[in-house]
Each structure stands twice: as structure tokens, then as C-alpha cells.
Design an enzyme around this catalytic site. Structure first.
Site, mmCIF file in Angstrom:
data_model
loop_
_atom_site.group_PDB
_atom_site.id
_atom_site.type_symbol
_atom_site.label_atom_id
_atom_site.label_comp_id
_atom_site.label_asym_id
_atom_site.label_seq_id
_atom_site.Cartn_x
_atom_site.Cartn_y
_atom_site.Cartn_z
ATOM 1 N N HIS A 63 0.929 -1.150 0.037
ATOM 2 C CA HIS A 63 -0.078 0.172 -0.017
ATOM 3 C C HIS A 63 0.704 1.289 0.044
ATOM 4 C CE1 HIS A 63 1.075 -0.281 4.188
ATOM 5 N NE2 HIS A 63 0.466 0.548 4.481
ATOM 6 N N HIS A 65 1.342 3.901 2.126
ATOM 7 C CA HIS A 65 1.785 4.840 3.098
ATOM 8 C C HIS A 65 3.213 4.999 2.961
ATOM 9 C CE1 HIS A 65 -2.005 4.222 5.951
ATOM 10 N NE2 HIS A 65 -2.108 5.337 5.218
ATOM 11 N N ASP A 67 5.939 4.755 4.846
ATOM 12 C CA ASP A 67 6.747 3.891 5.497
ATOM 13 C C ASP A 67 6.941 2.508 4.804
ATOM 14 O OD1 ASP A 67 4.084 3.320 6.446
ATOM 15 O OD2 ASP A 67 4.730 2.254 8.248
ATOM 16 N N HIS A 68 6.127 2.291 3.640
ATOM 17 C CA HIS A 68 6.003 1.238 2.814
ATOM 18 C C HIS A 68 6.487 1.597 1.377
ATOM 19 C CE1 HIS A 68 4.092 -1.521 5.888
ATOM 20 N NE2 HIS A 68 3.658 -0.312 6.340
ATOM 21 N N HIS A 141 -7.420 -2.076 5.689
ATOM 22 C CA HIS A 141 -6.552 -0.832 6.235
ATOM 23 C C HIS A 141 -7.111 0.253 5.778
ATOM 24 C CE1 HIS A 141 -2.843 0.446 8.145
ATOM 25 N NE2 HIS A 141 -2.464 1.037 6.823
ATOM 26 N N ASP A 204 0.144 -4.029 6.856
ATOM 27 C CA ASP A 204 -0.806 -3.377 7.413
ATOM 28 C C ASP A 204 -2.225 -3.629 7.395
ATOM 29 O OD1 ASP A 204 1.564 -1.999 7.895
ATOM 30 O OD2 ASP A 204 0.761 -0.101 7.855
ATOM 31 N N HIS A 262 7.443 -4.496 11.704
ATOM 32 C CA HIS A 262 6.643 -3.718 11.591
ATOM 33 C C HIS A 262 6.037 -3.179 13.073
ATOM 34 C CE1 HIS A 262 3.128 -0.848 10.527
ATOM 35 N NE2 HIS A 262 3.907 -0.756 9.328
#
Length: 301
Positions: A63, A65, A67-68, A141, A204, A262
Site C-alpha cells: 500500500h 503509506h 513507511d512502505h 486498512h 498493515d 513492523h
């Protein structure tokens, strides 16, 4: 080096810490490399872990976000700078196409390597590798997120004692493997089933059907456990799992090796994730991921 191993490049959720980089993971599988969720700083973590741009054949984004995915720009530019000699496929939620485009072309650079865009819009098969099938499942999510599963087709293992009993040796072993029989002797008479290996990558998400389907029967399950069990309400509100929830998924799915990752910056004792996972009843092999760790896939059962 194991032909199949999981290389941990980063394990922090939301923000990096002094000891944990943003997410980033590489699965080595029979000469191929699949890079999952390259967060900010992934390119430097690759250098520290001995992972080269040439090692990457696929990129899988769960996805968009930060941090990914914030490390995607640097990774793609490094692939081009190093003139990787093979095409690279990129899989990501189709709903995030605008984010992929922005990251791919975040700055000016010379494109030298074909990056094949293969967005994921629904559950199902995503790609076929030389020795695996890559599938995706929708997760739960606040933004659209997909988990990934790699499945090796089932095969058969030759049994030396059975081959000897039927007098099969030398080139005839290859012939019966290829043709399924040699004269009156069938392949089933000189071999035994060999289940293919299964690997899943679940980031997530709350508990949902997709999590269970991805985890089912896996030799290795890499799964987020952002929160500890006492913060389960926070986990649900923000679309995440706790250590106990992740472990119960693995327990019920028959997972052989569970890798937790994570982690929220609010926790300072990684051992607590292991304690809660064990308390939830998971009895298989268990790893609490740390940056730059290498985890070999379990040998076939």
C-alpha cells in the site's frame, strides 16, 4: 547462502528509530529477488545487507503509506543507474497509480531498465515465476492494501531405494521424471509427493479473510505486529494487528515459521512480542525481526 531466504532491511512502522529503519524486505527465491515495501532509506539498508540492485526482479508494494513506499524512488533510480540487465516488474494497488507515478518519476534520471507496471486491482494470481505463482489478497486498512503469497507447485521427490529396487539409474532417472514412466514402471512407484513451499507477506491490516487465506499452510509467514495485545483497540482503530492476533492467525493456519515485524516506536522490548506470540499458542519456529537479519525458509516438510 541459502537459495531461499528472507532478508530484513527495515522493521519500523510509521517512523524510523535509532535501531530500526523504515520497512524493507527482500525474498531470495532460486536466483530471483522480490523486494517488498521499500520504505525510506531502503537503498542504504540494501548496501548494509549486501543486497544489490541486480538482485531485484520484482517489487511488491502492499500500500502507499510512506513507511512502505517512500524508498521506491531511490530503488528505481538505482536499478537504472546500475543498468540492471533484466526487466523488473512492479506490483502495487491499482488505486495508488498516481502515487506510483510520482515516486517513479520523483526526479530526473536516465531510464535504462524496463520497469513493467503490473497494478493489482483484485484478489487472484498476479504473476508466474520460474518456480512459483505470485498471488494477492485484499487486506483491511484505511487505504487499499494487498498482501502477497508465493506458492511453489507441488512435485515429487525421487526415492533412491525405490529406484534401486526397480533397477533404474543414470539417464533413466531423468527419463522417468520427464515422461512419467519408464517401460512398465511409473513415476509414482519410485518417488513420493513433495509439497511445494509457501511464503506469505502480510503488512498493515486488521484481522480479515485475506489474512487467513494468505497465511494458510505457509512454510513462512511474515506478518505485521505493530502493537502489543494491551493496545488491541488502538490496533483495530488504525488498521493493524497485535502480536497475539498475528500469532493466532499463524497457529490456526498451520504456519511453520512465523516472522513478526513492523513494530511501533512506543515499544522498547522486542522480547515482549515473542512472549505474547507464545502465549497466544503458536508453537512453531518464531522470529522477531531485526534490521539486517537473514532468515532461511524452512526445509521442505
Amino acid at each position: 547462502m541459502s537459495a531461499r531466504e528472507f532478508v530484513v532491511l527495515g522493521t519500523a512502522s510509521q517512523v524510523p528509530t535509532r535501531h530500526r529503519n523504515h520497512n524493507g524486505y527482500l525474498l531470495r527465491w532460486d536466483g530471483e529477488g522480490i523486494l517488498f515495501d521499500p520504505g525510506e532509506g531502503t537503498q542504504r539498508q540494501m548496501l548494509r545487507a549486501g543486497v544489490a540492485a541486480h538482485d531485484i526482479n520484482r517489487i511488491c508494494i502492499t500500500h502507499f503509506h510512506g513507511d512502505h513506499s517512500l524508498g521506491l524512488a531511490g530503488v528505481i533510480q538505482r536499478i537504472n543507474l546500475d543498468q540492471v540487465p533484466h526487466p523488473v516488474a512492479a506490483h502495487y494497488p491499482a488505486s495508488g497509480q498516481k502515487f506510483f507515478d510520482r515516486l517513479r518519476y520523483a526526479t530526473a534520471y536516465r531510464e535504462t531498465v524496463p520497469i513493467t507496471e503490473e497494478p493489482v486491482a483484485e484478489d487472484g494470481t498476479v504473476a508466474h515465476g520460474a518456480s512459483y505463482v505470485l498471488e494477492a489478497r485484499l487486506l483491511s486498512h484505511p487505504v487499499e492494501s494487498f498482501g502477497y503469497r508465493i506458492t511453489e507447485p507441488d512435485g515429487r521427490r525421487m526415492v533412491p531405494e525405490l529406484l534401486a529396487r526397480h533397477g533404474i539409474k543414470g539417464p533413466d532417472v531423468g527419463r522417468i521424471q520427464r515422461d512419467g514412466r519408464l517401460g512398465e514402471i511409473t513415476l509414482e512407484e519410485v518417488s513420493e509427493p513433495r509439497p511445494g513451499q509457501r511464503f506469505a507477506f502480510v503488512m498493515d491490516t486488521r484481522l480479515c479473510t485475506g489474512v487467513d487465506e494468505l497465511a494458510e499452510g505457509c512454510d513462512m509467514l511474515v506478518i505485521e505486529s505493530t502493537f502489543l495485545d494491551e493496545d488491541e483497540r488502538l490496533a483495530t482503530d488504525h488498521g493493524h494487528l497485535t502480536a497475539g492476533q498475528a500469532a493466532r492467525v499463524a497457529r490456526d493456519a498451520g504456519v511453520r515459521h512465523l516472522v513478526l515485524t513492523h513494530f511501533s516506536q512506543r515499544y522498547t522490548d522486542p522480547a515482549e512480542f515473542e512472549r505474547q506470540a507464545r502465549a497466544a499458542g503458536f508453537e512453531g519456529e518464531l522470529t522477531v525481526a531485526a534490521d539486517l537479519m537473514r532468515v532461511p525458509l524452512p526445509k521442505r516438510g
